[in-house]
Design an enzyme around this catalytic site. Structure first.
Site, PDB file in Angstrom:
ATOM      1  N   LYS A 266       0.855  -1.151   0.008  1.00  0.00           N
ATOM      2  CA  LYS A 266       0.029   0.036   0.097  1.00  0.00           C
ATOM      3  C   LYS A 266       0.869   1.307   0.028  1.00  0.00           C
ATOM      4  CE  LYS A 266      -3.803  -2.001   2.727  1.00  0.00           C
ATOM      5  NZ  LYS A 266      -4.898  -1.679   1.828  1.00  0.00           N
ATOM      6  N   ARG A 340     -10.153 -11.394   2.126  1.00  0.00           N
ATOM      7  CA  ARG A 340     -10.981 -12.475   1.427  1.00  0.00           C
ATOM      8  C   ARG A 340     -10.422 -13.929   1.475  1.00  0.00           C
ATOM      9  NH1 ARG A 340     -11.407  -9.160  -4.011  1.00  0.00           N
ATOM     10  NH2 ARG A 340     -11.166  -7.421  -2.321  1.00  0.00           N
TER      11      ARG A 340
HETATM   12  N1  BES Z   1      -8.174  -3.620   4.548  1.00  0.00           N
HETATM   13  C1  BES Z   1      -8.220  -3.483   3.388  1.00  0.00           C
HETATM   14  C2  BES Z   1      -9.621  -2.497   3.057  1.00  0.00           C
HETATM   15  C3  BES Z   1      -9.857  -1.240   3.620  1.00  0.00           C
HETATM   16  C4  BES Z   1      -9.501  -0.001   2.889  1.00  0.00           C
HETATM   17  C5  BES Z   1     -10.113  -1.229   5.069  1.00  0.00           C
HETATM   18  C6  BES Z   1      -9.817   1.224   3.994  1.00  0.00           C
HETATM   19  C7  BES Z   1     -10.317   0.052   5.861  1.00  0.00           C
HETATM   20  C8  BES Z   1     -10.225   1.025   5.113  1.00  0.00           C
HETATM   21  C9  BES Z   1      -8.366  -4.617   2.392  1.00  0.00           C
HETATM   22  O1  BES Z   1      -7.479  -5.642   2.777  1.00  0.00           O
HETATM   23  C10 BES Z   1      -7.781  -4.043   0.951  1.00  0.00           C
HETATM   24  O2  BES Z   1      -6.527  -3.692   0.891  1.00  0.00           O
HETATM   25  N2  BES Z   1      -8.617  -3.976   0.131  1.00  0.00           N
HETATM   26  C11 BES Z   1      -8.233  -3.408  -1.226  1.00  0.00           C
HETATM   27  C12 BES Z   1      -8.727  -4.571  -2.366  1.00  0.00           C
HETATM   28  C13 BES Z   1      -8.331  -4.548  -3.573  1.00  0.00           C
HETATM   29  C14 BES Z   1      -6.650  -4.891  -4.019  1.00  0.00           C
HETATM   30  C15 BES Z   1      -8.930  -5.339  -4.552  1.00  0.00           C
HETATM   31  C16 BES Z   1      -8.558  -2.247  -1.430  1.00  0.00           C
HETATM   32  O3  BES Z   1      -9.910  -1.958  -0.905  1.00  0.00           O
HETATM   33  O4  BES Z   1      -8.022  -1.471  -2.157  1.00  0.00           O
HETATM   34 MN    MN Z   2      -5.413  -5.301   2.061  1.00  0.00          MN
END
Ligand code: BES
Ligand code: MN
Ligand code: ZN
Length: 490
Positions: A266, A340
Site C-alpha cells: 500500500k 477474503r
Molecule cells: N483492509 C483493506 C480494506 C480497507 C480499506 C479497510 C480502507 C479499511 C479502510 C483490504 O485488505 C484491502 O486492501 N482491499 C483492497 C482490495 C483491492 C486490492 C482489490 C482495496 O480496497 O483497495
Molecule cells: Mn489489503
C-alpha cells in the site's frame, strides 16, 4: 456504572450531573422532574439560550453551588419521529458530560424509559459515554476524565438498562483490542486475548497453528500470513448455553492484525489505520462475550483467521495459485486483497460446524467505503429474508447498513480466473460486490449467510454521535441485538 431506578414521584436531584431529555413540544411538567428551584432556573435558561429541543440539540446549564454541577439537556426532536438511537445519544451526551468533568454521579430523566428497548438503548448510550482509549499518553493536569459510578434513573427498565450495558461494554472491549497497534497485537497476542476471554467466560477454545493449518489444507490463511514474523492461526471459540439452544450461529471475523498490502504494498498513507484491519475479529470476540454474559440460548461459534499481511522473502506473491480449505483454487492477482483469502478458509471451516446461519464481518474493501461513505457499512447476503431481518434490527441499533446486490452475473465473471477457480481481486469497479461474490464461493450451499463490510466505518477519524476518535467496533451491537431478537428477548 450502576443504574438505580428512582421510586415513582421522585425528582432527579442530588447528583453531580442532572440529565434531561426533552421532546420539542415539552411543557413545564417535563421540567418538573427536576427539584423545584432548578426547574425554575432551567425554565428561564431555556428561552434565554434560545434552546429548542430539536433532535440532537444540547444545552448545558452550569450551576453555581450545591451538589449538582450542571444540568445537561438533550433534544429528542419531534415526539412522533423519535428513534431508539435518539435515546442512545441522549444518554451518551449526559454521561459524557459527567465523565469529561470527572464527576462521579449522574441522574437522568428520559421519557419512555419504562420501555425495555428504550432502556436498552439508554444503557448502551450511557456505557458508550464512559469509553476512551488513553493508555499510551500521559494525562495533563486538566484531564480529569473519570467514569461515573452511578446513574439514577427517574424512569427505567432495569433489565433493559443492564442488557444495554453489556452490549456497549462488549463493544468497548472490541474497541480496546482494535485500537492496539500492530506491534502490540499480532496473531500471537490476539490468540492470548481469545484465550483470556475463553477462560473468563467458560468458552471452548481451539486454535490451529501453522503446522495444523498446513496439514488441514488451510492454505489461503497460511499464504496471507507467510510474510510475517508472527505466523497466522485459526481461532475457534464456542459458547454453549446452559439451556437447550434455539439456534446455532457462526460469527466469522477478519483478523488482519496489520495490513501493509504485502508485496502489492500500500502507499504510505493508505497503510495508516490498518491496525484496525482486525476489527471484524475483535467484534466476533465481543459478540461471543456478550452472548455469554446475556446467557443467550443460542449456540455460538466465533471464528477468526488471525494473520499479519507483510512483504518479505517468505511472503506470498502476485500470480501464486493457492488451494483453499474447501478445495477451490485461487489465483492471487493482488496480495492486498488478503482479507477474503483468510475469510475463504475461515468461512469454509465455519460452515463445517453446521450452524443455522453464518455472519462474517470484515474491514474488507476500500470500494465499500467509496460507495457508502464512512458511516454506513455494506451488507451482502445469499438469503434476502435473513438480510432483511438483520437490516430491520440495524434501524434500531443506530449502526447503519445498506444492502448491495449480489445478482449481477456479469460482475461475477470478474472473480473467475483463466487458470484457477477464482481470482482474489475483481478490480476497482464494483469492488465491494466482487469481494462478496468471492466469499460466497466458500460458503456451503444452503447455509444462510450475511457478509458485513465495515471498511472505514470501523474507524472514526473524527468523533460523531457516540463514537470517539479511533476504533468503533461498528456492527457489534447489531449482531448481538439480532441474537437477542432470535432468542425472543425483543
Ligand atoms: N483492509 C483493506 C480494506 C480497507 C480499506 C479497510 C480502507 C479499511 C479502510 C483490504 O485488505 C484491502 O486492501 N482491499 C483492497 C482490495 C483491492 C486490492 C482489490 C482495496 O480496497 O483497495
Ligand atoms: Mn489489503
Ligand atoms: Zn485488509
Amino acid at each position: 456504572m450502576n443504574f438505580n431506578i428512582l421510586p415513582e414521584d421522585s425528582r432527579i436531584g442530588g447528583k453531580n450531573v442532572l440529565g434531561l431529555a426533552l421532546f420539542e413540544d415539552f411543557t413545564k411538567e417535563d421540567l418538573a422532574t427536576l427539584p423545584s428551584s432548578l426547574g425554575v432556573l432551567v425554565g428561564m435558561s431555556i428561552p434565554r439560550a434560545r434552546f429548542k429541543a430539536k433532535k440532537g440539540n444540547t444545552l448545558v446549564v452550569p450551576l453555581a453551588d450545591g451538589e449538582a454541577q450542571c444540568i445537561a439537556i438533550f433534544g429528542l426532536g419531534k415526539r412522533e419521529d423519535v428513534r431508539f438511537d435518539d435515546y442512545r445519544k441522549a444518554a451518551f451526551t449526559i454521561v459524557r458530560q459527567a465523565a469529561v468533568k470527572g464527576l462521579s454521579t449522574v441522574a437522568m430523566s428520559i421519557p419512555n424509559a419504562e420501555d425495555r428497548l428504550v432502556s436498552r438503548a439508554i444503557g448502551e448510550g450511557a456505557a458508550l459515554g464512559c469509553y476512551r482509549f488513553e493508555k499510551y499518553h500521559e494525562h495533563d493536569e486538566d484531564d480529569i476524565f473519570a467514569v461515573p459510578h452511578s446513574a439514577d434513573m427517574l424512569r427505567g427498565n432495569l433489565e433493559g438498562l443492564e442488557e444495554g450495558k453489556i452490549l456497549a461494554e462488549s463493544q468497548c472491549y472490541a474497541r480496546d483490542i482494535a485500537n492496539e497497534p500492530g506491534n502490540v497485537v499480532n496473531p500471537e497476542t490476539f490468540e492470548e486475548f481469545a484465550r483470556t476471554l475463553a477462560e473468563e467466560k467458560h468458552l471452548d477454545i481451539r486454535v490451529y497453528h501453522a503446522d495444523e493449518l498446513k496439514s488441514r489444507g488451510m492454505n489461503a490463511l497460511l499464504s496471507v500470513g507467510s510474510g510475517s514474523a508472527t505466523p497466522p492461526r485459526l481461532i475457534h471459540l464456542t459458547y454453549s448455553p446452559a439451556a437447550t439452544p434455539v439456534a446455532a450461529l457462526s460469527i466469522v471475523g477478519k483478523g488482519l492484525t496489520f495490513d501493509s498490502g504485502g508485496l502489492s504494498i500500500k502507499p504510505a498513507d493508505a497503510m495508516l489505520t490498518m491496525k484496525g484491519d482486525k476489527t471484524g475479529a475483535c467484534v466476533a470476540l465481543a459478540v461471543i462475550k456478550a452472548a455469554a454474559e446475556l446467557e443467550l440460548p443460542i449456540k455460538l461459534h466465533a471464528i477468526v483467521g488471525a494473520a499479519e499481511n507483510m512483504p518479505s522473502g517468505a511472503a506470498y506473491r502476485p500470480d501464486d495459485v493457492i488451494k483453499a480449505y474447501n478445495g477451490k483454487t485461487i489465483e492471487v492477482n493482488n496480495t492486498d486483497a488478503e482479507g477474503r483469502l483468510t475469510l475463504a478458509d475461515a468461512l469454509a471451516y465455519a460452515c463445517e460446524q453446521k450452524p443455522d446461519a453464518v455472519i462474517d464481518i470484515a474491514t474488507l474493501t476500500g470500494a465499500c467505503a467509496v460507495a457508502l461513505g464512512e458511516t454506513t457499512a455494506g451488507l451482502f447476503t445469499n438469503d434476502d429474508k435473513f438480510g432483511d431481518d438483520f437490516l430491520a434490527i440495524s434501524l434500531d441499533s443506530g449502526e447503519r447498513f445498506w444492502k448491495l446486490p449480489m445478482d449481477d452475473e456479469n460482475l461475477r465473471k470478474k472473480v473467475k480466473s483463466p487458470i484457477a477457480d477464482l481470482v482474489n481481486s475483481g478490480g476497482r469497479y464494483g469492488g465491494a460486490i466482487t469481494a462478496a461474490m468471492f466469499l460466497e464461493s466458500f460458503v456451503t450451499k444452503g447455509t444462510p449467510w450475511i457478509h458485513l463490510d465495515i471498511a472505514a466505518t470501523d474507524f472514526a477519524k473524527e468523533p460523531y454521535s457516540y463514537y470517539i476518535k479511533g476504533a468503533t467496533a461498528f456492527g457489534m451491537r447489531t449482531i448481538t441485538s439480532y441474537l437477542l431478537r432470535k432468542a425472543g428477548r425483543a
